[in-house]
Design an enzyme around this catalytic site. Structure first.
Site, short mmCIF file in Angstrom:
data_model
loop_
_atom_site.label_atom_id
_atom_site.label_comp_id
_atom_site.label_asym_id
_atom_site.label_seq_id
_atom_site.Cartn_x
_atom_site.Cartn_y
_atom_site.Cartn_z
N CYS A 49 -8.39 1.68 7.62
CA CYS A 49 -8.98 0.35 7.52
C CYS A 49 -9.14 -0.06 6.06
O CYS A 49 -9.11 0.77 5.16
CB CYS A 49 -10.32 0.31 8.23
N HIS B 233 -13.40 -4.56 6.97
CA HIS B 233 -14.82 -4.38 7.31
C HIS B 233 -15.66 -4.10 6.08
O HIS B 233 -15.16 -3.83 4.98
CB HIS B 233 -14.98 -3.25 8.33
#
Length: 216
Positions: free
Chosen positions: A195, A179
């Site tokens: 992440c 992301h």
């Protein structure tokens, strides 16, 4: 007497001029720098402001990021087929393999100790300006996130940023994502909850290059 005065004045002027002309001033870079080294114009363009986005993205302050983490095409030999995403967690790089022993390399931030993920999976799907929904385990650790249990609307301060690629193992959502982030200082560091984060401009570039089903 007049001639002597003119001579002395002329000599003084010559000496003064000599002092000025012998002084050397170090040339100053014309544009932004990183630790005194000029930043190449192609990188300034690469990380430009993106006012055309749904939520306008500001330019990256490249003077605060090690140039080693700028996006670039590199030589990269891998047994994986072209079109594979490889995350080098030790060196904080993400590679998208290409034909001819090349890869597009991006600087990334990764999960801190205790939140690492490793293995083989695929990008099940991808979203532009996604909603972020923190897992229940995260809310338990950080009760202040309770207000986002049903999702945080997209925005620049949304933790998933401008784009998100969702990682699945088989049919199971790993809950890990690739992301975007506006926290430029986190690139090259282990700071996230697992992440893999890229600069907003980089995640948009990667998003545009890979289809659903891309192996990682």
């Amino acid at each position: 007497m007049l001639n002597r005065r003119l001579f002395l004045a002329s000599a003084a002027a010559t000496l003064a001029t000599g002092c000025v002309s012998s002084r050397q001033v170090a040339p100053q870079p014309a544009g932004p720098t990183y630790q005194g080294r000029p930043i190449a114009p192609e990188y300034l363009q690469m990380y430009r402001a993106m006012p055309e986005e749904r939520f306008p993205i500001p330019a990256v302050d490249l003077s605060k990021i090690d140039p080693a983490y700028y996006r670039r095409l590199v030589d990269y030999y891998s047994p994986e087929p072209a079109g594979t995403i490889i995350v080098d967690t030790a060196n904080r790089y993400l590679y998208l393999t290409m034909e001819g022993g090349k890869a597009m390399r991006y600087g990334v931030g990764i999960g801190r100790a205790g939140f690492e993920w490793g293995g083989r999976a695929r990008i099940q799907y991808k979203r532009a300006w996604p909603t972020w929904t923190p897992p229940a385990e995260m809310i338990a650790r950080q009760p202040e996130l309770e207000e986002f249990r049903n999702g945080m609307p997209p925005a620049l301060d949304n933790p998933l940023g401008a784009r998100a690629l969702y990682i699945f193992e088989g049919r199971k959502d790993t809950l890990y994502r690739l992301h975007g982030t506006s926290e430029y200082w986190s690139i090259g560091k282990a700071v996230s909850s697992g992440c893999v984060r890229l600069l907003q401009q980089d995640i948009i570039d990667l998003y545009n290059r890979v289809p659903d089903g891309t192996p990682i």
